[in-house]
Design an enzyme around this catalytic site. Sequence first.
Site, mmCIF file in Angstrom:
data_model
loop_
_atom_site.group_PDB
_atom_site.id
_atom_site.type_symbol
_atom_site.label_atom_id
_atom_site.label_comp_id
_atom_site.label_asym_id
_atom_site.label_seq_id
_atom_site.Cartn_x
_atom_site.Cartn_y
_atom_site.Cartn_z
ATOM 1 N N TYR A 179 0.865 -1.187 0.000
ATOM 2 C CA TYR A 179 0.000 0.000 0.000
ATOM 3 C C TYR A 179 0.897 1.231 0.000
ATOM 4 O O TYR A 179 1.710 1.425 0.909
ATOM 5 C CB TYR A 179 -0.922 0.043 1.219
ATOM 6 C CG TYR A 179 -1.851 1.238 1.164
ATOM 7 C CD1 TYR A 179 -3.095 1.141 0.560
ATOM 8 C CD2 TYR A 179 -1.463 2.474 1.683
ATOM 9 C CE1 TYR A 179 -3.942 2.243 0.473
ATOM 10 C CE2 TYR A 179 -2.301 3.575 1.604
ATOM 11 C CZ TYR A 179 -3.535 3.463 0.994
ATOM 12 O OH TYR A 179 -4.357 4.553 0.901
ATOM 13 N N GLU A 204 8.285 4.861 4.329
ATOM 14 C CA GLU A 204 8.275 4.821 5.793
ATOM 15 C C GLU A 204 7.033 5.495 6.365
ATOM 16 O O GLU A 204 6.982 5.828 7.547
ATOM 17 C CB GLU A 204 9.540 5.509 6.327
ATOM 18 C CG GLU A 204 10.837 4.863 5.897
ATOM 19 C CD GLU A 204 11.516 4.075 7.005
ATOM 20 O OE1 GLU A 204 11.397 4.458 8.175
ATOM 21 O OE2 GLU A 204 12.178 3.069 6.693
#
Length: 433
Positions: A140, A238
């Site tokens: 995702y 991240e």
Amino acid sequence: MPDAEAGWIARDAAALAGVEKLRFFPQVVESGAGCLLVEPGGRELLDLSATWTACGLGHGHPAVVEALTRAAQAPPGAGALSAVHPSAVALAEDLLALVPGRGERRVYLGHAGSDANDVAIRCALAATGRPVVVAFHRSYHGGLGLAMSASGVHVEGGSAAPSEDVRFVDYPEPFRDGHAAYEAQLAGIAAALAPRDAACLLVEPILSDGGLIVPPDGFLADVARLCADTGTLLICDEVKVGLGRPGTLHAFAHDGIVPDIVTFGKSLGAGLPLSAAVGPAAVLDQPAGSALLTTAGNPWSTAVGRAVLRTIETEGLAERADAMGGRLRAGLREACAGLTAVGEVRGRGLAIGVDLVTDRDSRERDPGLAARVVYRAWELGAVVYYVGGNVLEVTPPLVIGESEVDRAVEILTEAIRTAGRITDEQLAAYAGW
């Protein structure tokens, strides 16, 4: 259900668009403090999601309140699109100092991880002149644009059309794969990069929405090597698991690599719209004026972003995540040892997955159980969601304490034991993913 909650749920159904809803149980909250959320009737819920990690500092952290209040008193406009303002410049400088990299670099500031990843992809395509993006199945990276097209959960789930310019490869899953499978997965990545037509490869250091999957040690190093060998830019996402959550400041630090581009979002803004991409100037400077969001880099979000980064450092939240995450995983493993429905408890820091199965021998995923467990956990006083169909994603605020960790173990274990109390009728309106 109390009348107050029922009334808000009915009004929500009549007013807010369904395309932006992902609901797992009849949750209505009106306030929060630290690791707690409060329902209109006053019932407190232990927050084990942190709004999908966006509230990394919890709710109402004093540093966030102070930064937001100060920025709101005399804001220099509403963005950094056509004017320089100190808070945006300083946040970019903070990120450049915080993120390792080589050569001259720049920072893109946006509103969400979705646009940060989308801009990183578009800039990589333009800078390299290559047409292809490589990403992972079940990944995702965003809910719009190229980031959505490169998200396996969207393409595989049918909410984004497949693109001939996006190649998906397999992400290793140690719980279900062996060493031979890992070697085959690396070979698949190498084959996807071999034509040297890929501008970039996007990777999550921990595959979050695909099932909170922690890859084998050395995986990112292997991927970085393959990218370097083929001149492919490595984009490390991240957004969900960075900034202290994995027990280190950056998740990619686990394998000792330095990505070409790193993207941030969610916890960077502590609930405000804020994201960033940090990478080479030669990539992020061009094409000029091609990523224009009027309120990107606004003084409120950037002030809060700076406060978040300072707080993570001054309060030692990466180290805290490492300690509290270790306590939470150990507690869950001990408490769930006799529950055959729990196949594995895994994670790094406060990014934890509880893999629910029909039985431990087959390791067959049990989505029906996951749906019942999160609903039952809400009844018992905790907010937790599932990802990958069958995995409880446990990502509490980084400020969680020992007593709250121990309470989380109690609630989650009891929810797994008593999930059978939740009926199909109760679940019917809450399809989740």
